[in-house]
Design a protein around this motif. Structure first.
Motif, PDB file in Angstrom:
ATOM      1  N   LYS A 134      40.284  57.881  36.951  1.00  0.00           N
ATOM      2  CA  LYS A 134      40.731  58.802  38.009  1.00  0.00           C
ATOM      3  C   LYS A 134      41.352  58.032  39.179  1.00  0.00           C
ATOM      4  CE  LYS A 134      37.291  62.382  36.988  1.00  0.00           C
ATOM      5  NZ  LYS A 134      36.137  63.150  37.513  1.00  0.00           N
ATOM      6  N   LYS A 135      41.009  56.726  39.259  1.00  0.00           N
ATOM      7  CA  LYS A 135      41.601  55.859  40.289  1.00  0.00           C
ATOM      8  C   LYS A 135      42.126  54.594  39.607  1.00  0.00           C
ATOM      9  CE  LYS A 135      38.106  57.412  43.629  1.00  0.00           C
ATOM     10  NZ  LYS A 135      36.967  56.963  44.486  1.00  0.00           N
ATOM     11  N   PRO A 136      43.158  54.728  38.783  1.00  0.00           N
ATOM     12  CA  PRO A 136      43.628  53.608  37.955  1.00  0.00           C
ATOM     13  C   PRO A 136      44.196  52.422  38.732  1.00  0.00           C
ATOM     14  CG  PRO A 136      45.182  55.436  37.872  1.00  0.00           C
ATOM     15  CD  PRO A 136      43.981  55.940  38.599  1.00  0.00           C
ATOM     16  N   HIS A 137      44.586  52.640  39.983  1.00  0.00           N
ATOM     17  CA  HIS A 137      45.238  51.569  40.740  1.00  0.00           C
ATOM     18  C   HIS A 137      44.316  50.900  41.774  1.00  0.00           C
ATOM     19  CE1 HIS A 137      48.951  52.723  38.845  1.00  0.00           C
ATOM     20  NE2 HIS A 137      48.856  53.954  39.307  1.00  0.00           N
ATOM     21  N   ARG A 138      43.045  51.273  41.791  1.00  0.00           N
ATOM     22  CA  ARG A 138      42.167  50.651  42.780  1.00  0.00           C
ATOM     23  C   ARG A 138      41.910  49.186  42.398  1.00  0.00           C
ATOM     24  NH1 ARG A 138      35.859  52.358  42.581  1.00  0.00           N
ATOM     25  NH2 ARG A 138      35.401  51.897  40.413  1.00  0.00           N
ATOM     26  N   LYS A 139      41.731  48.370  43.399  1.00  0.00           N
ATOM     27  CA  LYS A 139      41.603  46.933  43.214  1.00  0.00           C
ATOM     28  C   LYS A 139      40.287  46.574  42.523  1.00  0.00           C
ATOM     29  CE  LYS A 139      42.060  42.607  45.819  1.00  0.00           C
ATOM     30  NZ  LYS A 139      43.183  42.134  45.006  1.00  0.00           N
ATOM     31  N   LEU A 140      40.379  45.739  41.493  1.00  0.00           N
ATOM     32  CA  LEU A 140      39.206  45.267  40.768  1.00  0.00           C
ATOM     33  C   LEU A 140      39.151  43.742  40.812  1.00  0.00           C
ATOM     34  CD1 LEU A 140      39.399  47.486  37.540  1.00  0.00           C
ATOM     35  CD2 LEU A 140      37.949  47.870  39.540  1.00  0.00           C
ATOM     36  N   LEU A 141      37.964  43.194  40.761  1.00  0.00           N
ATOM     37  CA  LEU A 141      37.794  41.749  40.731  1.00  0.00           C
ATOM     38  C   LEU A 141      38.259  41.215  39.378  1.00  0.00           C
ATOM     39  CD1 LEU A 141      36.530  39.323  42.369  1.00  0.00           C
ATOM     40  CD2 LEU A 141      34.477  39.678  40.981  1.00  0.00           C
ATOM     41  N   GLU A 142      39.188  40.269  39.398  1.00  0.00           N
ATOM     42  CA  GLU A 142      39.715  39.688  38.172  1.00  0.00           C
ATOM     43  C   GLU A 142      38.997  38.381  37.871  1.00  0.00           C
ATOM     44  OE1 GLU A 142      41.880  41.171  36.271  1.00  0.00           O
ATOM     45  OE2 GLU A 142      42.404  42.822  37.624  1.00  0.00           O
ATOM     46  N   LEU A 143      38.520  38.231  36.637  1.00  0.00           N
ATOM     47  CA  LEU A 143      37.872  36.993  36.212  1.00  0.00           C
ATOM     48  C   LEU A 143      38.618  36.451  35.002  1.00  0.00           C
ATOM     49  CD1 LEU A 143      34.081  37.949  36.550  1.00  0.00           C
ATOM     50  CD2 LEU A 143      35.493  36.679  38.165  1.00  0.00           C
ATOM     51  N   GLU A 144      39.570  35.568  35.265  1.00  0.00           N
ATOM     52  CA  GLU A 144      40.365  34.975  34.203  1.00  0.00           C
ATOM     53  C   GLU A 144      40.080  33.474  34.127  1.00  0.00           C
ATOM     54  OE1 GLU A 144      44.345  36.272  34.996  1.00  0.00           O
ATOM     55  OE2 GLU A 144      43.877  38.362  34.508  1.00  0.00           O
ATOM     56  N   GLU A 145      40.992  32.701  33.537  1.00  0.00           N
ATOM     57  CA  GLU A 145      40.712  31.291  33.271  1.00  0.00           C
ATOM     58  C   GLU A 145      40.265  30.511  34.509  1.00  0.00           C
ATOM     59  OE1 GLU A 145      43.455  29.253  30.221  1.00  0.00           O
ATOM     60  OE2 GLU A 145      44.499  31.103  30.726  1.00  0.00           O
ATOM     61  N   LYS A 146      41.032  30.591  35.590  1.00  0.00           N
ATOM     62  CA  LYS A 146      40.709  29.830  36.795  1.00  0.00           C
ATOM     63  C   LYS A 146      39.362  30.246  37.364  1.00  0.00           C
ATOM     64  CE  LYS A 146      45.461  28.922  38.298  1.00  0.00           C
ATOM     65  NZ  LYS A 146      46.475  29.177  39.354  1.00  0.00           N
ATOM     66  N   GLU A 147      39.121  31.545  37.358  1.00  0.00           N
ATOM     67  CA  GLU A 147      37.860  32.053  37.906  1.00  0.00           C
ATOM     68  C   GLU A 147      36.667  31.629  37.039  1.00  0.00           C
ATOM     69  OE1 GLU A 147      41.170  34.185  39.587  1.00  0.00           O
ATOM     70  OE2 GLU A 147      40.591  33.998  37.479  1.00  0.00           O
ATOM     71  N   ILE A 148      36.865  31.627  35.707  1.00  0.00           N
ATOM     72  CA  ILE A 148      35.795  31.206  34.792  1.00  0.00           C
ATOM     73  C   ILE A 148      35.422  29.749  35.070  1.00  0.00           C
ATOM     74  CG2 ILE A 148      35.185  30.771  32.377  1.00  0.00           C
ATOM     75  CD1 ILE A 148      35.335  33.737  33.123  1.00  0.00           C
ATOM     76  N   LEU A 149      36.435  28.902  35.246  1.00  0.00           N
ATOM     77  CA  LEU A 149      36.186  27.482  35.510  1.00  0.00           C
ATOM     78  C   LEU A 149      35.492  27.291  36.866  1.00  0.00           C
ATOM     79  CD1 LEU A 149      39.525  25.905  34.217  1.00  0.00           C
ATOM     80  CD2 LEU A 149      37.311  25.986  33.060  1.00  0.00           C
ATOM     81  N   THR A 150      35.885  28.092  37.854  1.00  0.00           N
ATOM     82  CA  THR A 150      35.254  28.005  39.175  1.00  0.00           C
ATOM     83  C   THR A 150      33.782  28.405  39.108  1.00  0.00           C
ATOM     84  OG1 THR A 150      37.358  28.508  40.284  1.00  0.00           O
ATOM     85  CG2 THR A 150      35.356  28.827  41.571  1.00  0.00           C
ATOM     86  N   LEU A 151      33.495  29.495  38.419  1.00  0.00           N
ATOM     87  CA  LEU A 151      32.106  29.954  38.272  1.00  0.00           C
ATOM     88  C   LEU A 151      31.273  28.941  37.485  1.00  0.00           C
ATOM     89  CD1 LEU A 151      32.747  33.733  37.463  1.00  0.00           C
ATOM     90  CD2 LEU A 151      31.630  32.844  39.515  1.00  0.00           C
ATOM     91  N   ALA A 152      31.856  28.403  36.420  1.00  0.00           N
ATOM     92  CA  ALA A 152      31.140  27.413  35.614  1.00  0.00           C
ATOM     93  C   ALA A 152      30.858  26.157  36.434  1.00  0.00           C
ATOM     94  CB  ALA A 152      31.963  27.053  34.372  1.00  0.00           C
ATOM     95  N   GLY A 153      31.833  25.752  37.248  1.00  0.00           N
ATOM     96  CA  GLY A 153      31.637  24.590  38.108  1.00  0.00           C
ATOM     97  C   GLY A 153      30.503  24.806  39.098  1.00  0.00           C
ATOM     98  N   GLY A 154      30.471  25.989  39.721  1.00  0.00           N
ATOM     99  CA  GLY A 154      29.390  26.322  40.647  1.00  0.00           C
ATOM    100  C   GLY A 154      28.044  26.327  39.949  1.00  0.00           C
ATOM    101  N   SER A 155      28.027  26.832  38.722  1.00  0.00           N
ATOM    102  CA  SER A 155      26.790  26.885  37.939  1.00  0.00           C
ATOM    103  C   SER A 155      26.258  25.486  37.641  1.00  0.00           C
ATOM    104  CB  SER A 155      27.052  27.640  36.627  1.00  0.00           C
ATOM    105  OG  SER A 155      25.924  27.588  35.778  1.00  0.00           O
ATOM    106  N   VAL A 156      27.132  24.627  37.129  1.00  0.00           N
ATOM    107  CA  VAL A 156      26.709  23.273  36.738  1.00  0.00           C
ATOM    108  C   VAL A 156      26.292  22.448  37.956  1.00  0.00           C
ATOM    109  CG1 VAL A 156      27.493  21.087  35.742  1.00  0.00           C
ATOM    110  CG2 VAL A 156      28.034  23.244  34.600  1.00  0.00           C
ATOM    111  N   VAL A 157      27.053  22.558  39.055  1.00  0.00           N
ATOM    112  CA  VAL A 157      26.691  21.827  40.277  1.00  0.00           C
ATOM    113  C   VAL A 157      25.338  22.309  40.803  1.00  0.00           C
ATOM    114  CG1 VAL A 157      27.296  21.468  42.707  1.00  0.00           C
ATOM    115  CG2 VAL A 157      29.054  21.259  40.948  1.00  0.00           C
ATOM    116  N   GLY A 158      25.131  23.635  40.814  1.00  0.00           N
ATOM    117  CA  GLY A 158      23.861  24.193  41.279  1.00  0.00           C
ATOM    118  C   GLY A 158      22.698  23.780  40.406  1.00  0.00           C
ATOM    119  N   GLY A 159      22.891  23.849  39.086  1.00  0.00           N
ATOM    120  CA  GLY A 159      21.816  23.468  38.161  1.00  0.00           C
ATOM    121  C   GLY A 159      21.501  21.986  38.230  1.00  0.00           C
ATOM    122  N   LEU A 160      22.557  21.163  38.332  1.00  0.00           N
ATOM    123  CA  LEU A 160      22.360  19.714  38.420  1.00  0.00           C
ATOM    124  C   LEU A 160      21.619  19.342  39.703  1.00  0.00           C
ATOM    125  CD1 LEU A 160      22.964  16.919  37.200  1.00  0.00           C
ATOM    126  CD2 LEU A 160      25.137  16.933  38.447  1.00  0.00           C
TER     127      LEU A 160
END
Length: 272
Positions: free
Chosen positions: A81-107
């Motif tokens: 019903k709101k096809p154009h509303r902004k959504l958070l995109e999680l693509e390649e760059k975002e996946i690498l950023t999240l993984a980096g935060g995860s590994v740094v936090g866990g380490l």
């Protein structure tokens, strides 16, 4: 209380929780796991906040508190019903950023809270997780995805389709569904193949690097948890049926949770 009674109590405690006692070791391991999970989640949360801000979402705590939870960036899913509303995109760059935060936090959590240290084991696992389970597989899947997009039309032209002419309403609906399903088989198959190749190749590359750095034979086997960072690839396959859907965006929203796995595995790693 007599001195003898106090001695008996202390002796009982040492028997139940001595350093060589299985119960005590389990207690220490569970405490470390909870601490590492906390620092890993903090790392992923920090990375997620950075991504959200970069994509134009507010990370102001007071504004977030005034926003319904279903409209938070991480929970907001597709609404037809709101096809154009902004959504958070999680693509390649975002996946690498999240993984980096995860590994740094866990380490960081593993080094800070592991009383037996196991630092070399944790650094080796960090390489395995970041390079072997994230960077190489994501690069493989991304490369195959771009290659598929380039040759999508000729590939799909070879996919068999049910002739929908002269079909009844019910049969037409079924035929259209089958035709859609047949069209996602090439891309889904390529995605899974690229993911499998990427994880195997990444594991070999990270083992090789760790051997060269630590001068120690490394033969880390692929584990089920190694596939956790790639939930987004399932979302990619689902998205092929429709550019945006409730299912694909709902799956994507689970990616940060699954990306806590690399950091957690890094933080609890120990010498064999």
């Amino acid at each position: 209380m007599t001195i003898q009674a106090i001695y008996n109590i202390n002796n009982t405690k040492q028997t139940n929780f001595g350093h060589n006692n299985k119960t005590y070791r389990e207690h220490v391991d569970n405490k470390l796991k909870s601490q590492v999970l906390g620092t890993t989640m903090a790392g992923v949360g920090t990375a997620l906040g950075f991504i959200a801000k970069k994509q134009g979402f507010s990370i102001n705590p007071s504004k977030i508190a005034q926003t319904p939870m279903k409209d938070w960036a991480i929970f907001k899913i597709y609404n037809k019903k709101k096809p154009h509303r902004k959504l958070l995109e999680l693509e390649e760059k975002e996946i690498l950023t999240l993984a980096g935060g995860s590994v740094v936090g866990g380490l960081a959590g593993g080094i800070a809270f592991d009383k037996k240290h196991n630092r070399k084991a944790k650094f080796r696992e960090a390489v395995n997780q970041m390079l072997g389970n994230v960077l190489v597989p994501v690069a493989c899947v991304g490369g195959v995805s771009r290659l598929y997009d380039k040759y999508k039309k000729p590939i799909l032209s070879k996919v068999p389709q049910i002739n929908t002419n002269n079909l009844t309403k019910n049969k037409l609906k079924t035929a259209k569904f089958i035709n859609k399903f047949l069209k996602i088989i090439p891309s889904a198959g390529l995605t899974l193949a690229a993911l499998g190749i990427g994880i195997i190749a990444g594991n070999k590359v990270s083992n090789f690097i760790n051997e060269k750095v630590y001068h120690k034979k490394v033969d880390r086997k692929i584990k089920g948890t190694d596939f956790a960072p790639h939930v987004d690839d399932l979302s990619m396959a689902v998205t092929l049926m429709a550019d945006k859907s409730v299912l694909s965006t709902a799956i994507t929203r689970t990616v940060p949770a699954f990306l806590c796995v690399p950091g957690f595995q890094t933080g609890i790693a120990k010498e064999n």
